[in-house]
Design a protein around this motif. Structure first.
Motif, short mmCIF file in Angstrom:
data_model
loop_
_atom_site.label_atom_id
_atom_site.label_comp_id
_atom_site.label_asym_id
_atom_site.label_seq_id
_atom_site.Cartn_x
_atom_site.Cartn_y
_atom_site.Cartn_z
N UNK A 40 -5.88 -5.01 4.68
CA UNK A 40 -6.24 -4.97 3.19
C UNK A 40 -6.98 -3.52 2.87
N UNK A 41 -6.49 -3.05 1.87
CA UNK A 41 -6.89 -1.71 1.54
C UNK A 41 -7.50 -1.67 -0.03
N UNK A 42 -8.48 -2.01 -0.43
CA UNK A 42 -9.09 -1.76 -1.59
C UNK A 42 -8.52 -0.52 -2.63
N UNK A 43 -8.45 0.52 -1.68
CA UNK A 43 -8.13 2.05 -2.27
C UNK A 43 -6.57 1.94 -2.81
N UNK A 44 -5.79 1.39 -1.78
CA UNK A 44 -4.51 1.26 -2.46
C UNK A 44 -4.28 0.38 -3.47
N UNK A 45 -4.79 -0.70 -3.43
CA UNK A 45 -4.59 -1.71 -4.62
C UNK A 45 -5.15 -1.13 -5.98
N UNK A 46 -6.37 -0.44 -5.77
CA UNK A 46 -7.03 0.13 -7.03
C UNK A 46 -6.11 1.27 -7.63
N UNK A 47 -5.59 2.12 -6.81
CA UNK A 47 -4.87 3.31 -7.35
C UNK A 47 -3.34 2.80 -7.90
N UNK A 48 -2.74 1.81 -6.94
CA UNK A 48 -1.50 1.27 -7.71
C UNK A 48 -1.81 0.45 -8.90
N UNK A 49 -2.92 -0.06 -8.93
CA UNK A 49 -3.13 -0.98 -10.29
C UNK A 49 -3.28 0.00 -11.50
N UNK A 50 -3.95 0.88 -11.21
CA UNK A 50 -4.45 1.75 -12.35
C UNK A 50 -2.89 2.51 -12.69
N UNK A 51 -2.15 2.85 -11.56
CA UNK A 51 -0.73 3.22 -12.22
C UNK A 51 0.14 2.21 -12.80
N UNK A 93 0.93 -5.48 0.69
CA UNK A 93 -0.27 -6.15 0.25
C UNK A 93 -0.77 -5.73 -1.14
N UNK A 94 -1.09 -4.36 -0.99
CA UNK A 94 -1.76 -3.47 -1.88
C UNK A 94 -0.61 -3.60 -3.12
N UNK A 149 1.68 -5.51 -4.21
CA UNK A 149 1.49 -7.04 -4.52
C UNK A 149 0.59 -7.50 -5.45
N UNK A 150 -0.66 -7.25 -4.87
CA UNK A 150 -1.99 -7.56 -5.48
C UNK A 150 -2.06 -6.56 -6.75
N UNK A 151 -1.93 -5.28 -6.52
CA UNK A 151 -2.06 -4.48 -7.81
C UNK A 151 -0.98 -4.76 -8.99
N UNK A 152 0.17 -5.08 -8.62
CA UNK A 152 1.15 -5.54 -9.75
C UNK A 152 0.59 -6.98 -10.36
N UNK A 153 0.21 -7.98 -9.53
CA UNK A 153 -0.18 -8.71 -10.17
C UNK A 153 -1.62 -8.85 -11.32
N UNK A 154 -2.43 -7.71 -10.70
CA UNK A 154 -3.41 -7.57 -11.60
C UNK A 154 -3.02 -6.84 -12.94
N UNK A 155 -2.01 -6.19 -12.58
CA UNK A 155 -1.75 -5.23 -13.85
C UNK A 155 -0.71 -5.80 -15.03
N UNK A 156 0.05 -6.56 -14.36
CA UNK A 156 1.09 -6.90 -15.21
C UNK A 156 1.26 -8.50 -15.37
N UNK A 215 1.82 2.45 11.79
CA UNK A 215 2.84 2.36 11.15
C UNK A 215 2.77 0.61 10.55
N UNK A 216 2.05 -0.02 11.33
CA UNK A 216 2.02 -1.57 11.16
C UNK A 216 0.98 -1.59 9.74
N UNK A 217 -0.12 -0.98 9.93
CA UNK A 217 -1.17 -1.01 9.12
C UNK A 217 -0.75 -0.31 7.74
N UNK A 218 -0.16 0.93 7.81
CA UNK A 218 0.42 1.70 6.70
C UNK A 218 1.40 0.89 5.92
N UNK A 219 2.24 0.22 6.68
CA UNK A 219 3.49 -0.60 5.85
C UNK A 219 2.70 -1.75 5.30
N UNK A 220 1.96 -2.47 6.08
CA UNK A 220 1.25 -3.85 5.56
C UNK A 220 0.31 -3.90 4.59
N UNK A 221 -0.60 -2.75 4.44
CA UNK A 221 -1.46 -2.54 3.51
C UNK A 221 -0.78 -1.95 2.39
N UNK A 222 0.25 -1.46 2.37
CA UNK A 222 1.01 -0.99 1.19
C UNK A 222 1.75 -2.28 0.56
#
Length: 285
Positions: free
Chosen positions: A157-168, A97-98, A100-107, A88-95
């Motif tokens: 830190x999850x690159x996969x989560x960041x990448x998928x959310x960034x594209x979305x 962070x991912x 916030x990072x994805x939104x920053x790079x996307x918008x 739960x800690x990693x699932x919530x934490x990586x989401x």
């Protein structure tokens, strides 16, 4: 009237196609479902029946006490608590962070955005096993070996989560966020109150995939923990095996069933959102 034979031929081809598709789906369902049925069936057998030849799929007598014995052989409750905290800690934490990072790079617009995003994607190209030793040495120097911090923080830190959310997020209309800015919405408000509510299917899919991946994680918890009170469930299954004089596979299967059941329940609850997220990604691709 002369078109009837053609229509009948077309309908016949469509019916045959549907029938063959359904047959393929049934075959794959049996192939995928058989290991699960075999696992549950074996978990309810006696020790003697597990090794009976020829092998029987279903037990002659249901041995529910196998599940009780699993809890007695190893500290299964502690393993479950550790797995819940870790997952739960990693699932919530990586989401968080991912997202916030994805939104920053996307918008957001800032110098060097493309190059920085490339750096974020570099871990995609590096197998996790390569960083295993350096991470262990760093955690050892920090005194985080055999702690929850050592288990959780390096995995946040999850690159996969960041990448998928960034594209979305890139696919979402900029006009919506421009209007939000005019109304005085800050960056975090745009993310949590606009972007994420519009992304429920893909968010559900990513959370489910992350939960399953970390719930089943074996290598990292094995490396960074060295005592029973910090072990997680996948390692606990191995300890069931090593803690017995004889290979009592019915107990191993009982433990494995207990580990798998939460994932099955979670998927049943979230299957609609998960399939919507998968379909959404397929359509965009």
């Amino acid at each position: 009237m002369t078109n009837y034979p053609k229509n009948q031929s077309t309908n016949s081809k469509v019916s045959q196609h549907k029938l063959s598709t359904q047959l393929i789906v049934i075959i794959f369902a049996i192939l995928i479902g058989f290991p699960f049925v075999f696992m549950v069936s074996t978990s309810l057998k006696s020790f003697e029946e597990v090794f009976t030849v020829p092998l029987s799929l279903f037990p002659s007598e249901l041995r529910w006490d196998n599940y009780v014995r699993v809890w007695e052989i190893v500290p299964f409750a502690q393993f479950t608590i550790n797995s819940l905290i870790y997952t739960l800690s990693i699932t919530i934490g990586e989401f968080i962070l991912g997202a916030a990072t994805a939104f920053a790079f996307a918008k957001l617009h800032f110098p060097g955005k493309k190059y920085l995003f490339f750096l974020v994607l570099i871990p995609f190209m590096i197998p996790g096993e390569i960083t295993l030793v350096p991470r262990f040495i760093l955690l050892s120097k920090l005194g985080w070996i055999n702690t929850y911090a050592g288990l959780i923080v390096p995995e946040l830190a999850s690159t996969f989560t960041t990448f998928m959310l960034h594209e979305h997020f890139k696919s979402l209309s900029d006009e919506i966020f421009d209007a939000a800015k005019v109304d005085g919405a800050g960056v975090f408000r745009q993310l949590w109150q606009i972007a994420l509510p519009m992304s429920k299917p893909i968010v559900s899919s990513l959370l489910l995939l992350a939960f399953v991946a970390h719930w089943n994680a074996y290598l990292w918890p094995l490396v960074v923990t060295n005592s029973e009170n910090m072990r997680t469930l996948p390692i606990g299954i191995q300890q069931i095996r090593s803690g017995l004089e004889l290979p009592e596979w019915q107990l191993v299967m009982a433990g494995t069933t207990l580990v798998v059941i939460p994932l099955v329940i979670l998927f049943i609850i979230a299957q609609k959102q998960f399939l919507e997220g998968a379909t959404q990604g397929a359509l965009k691709g």
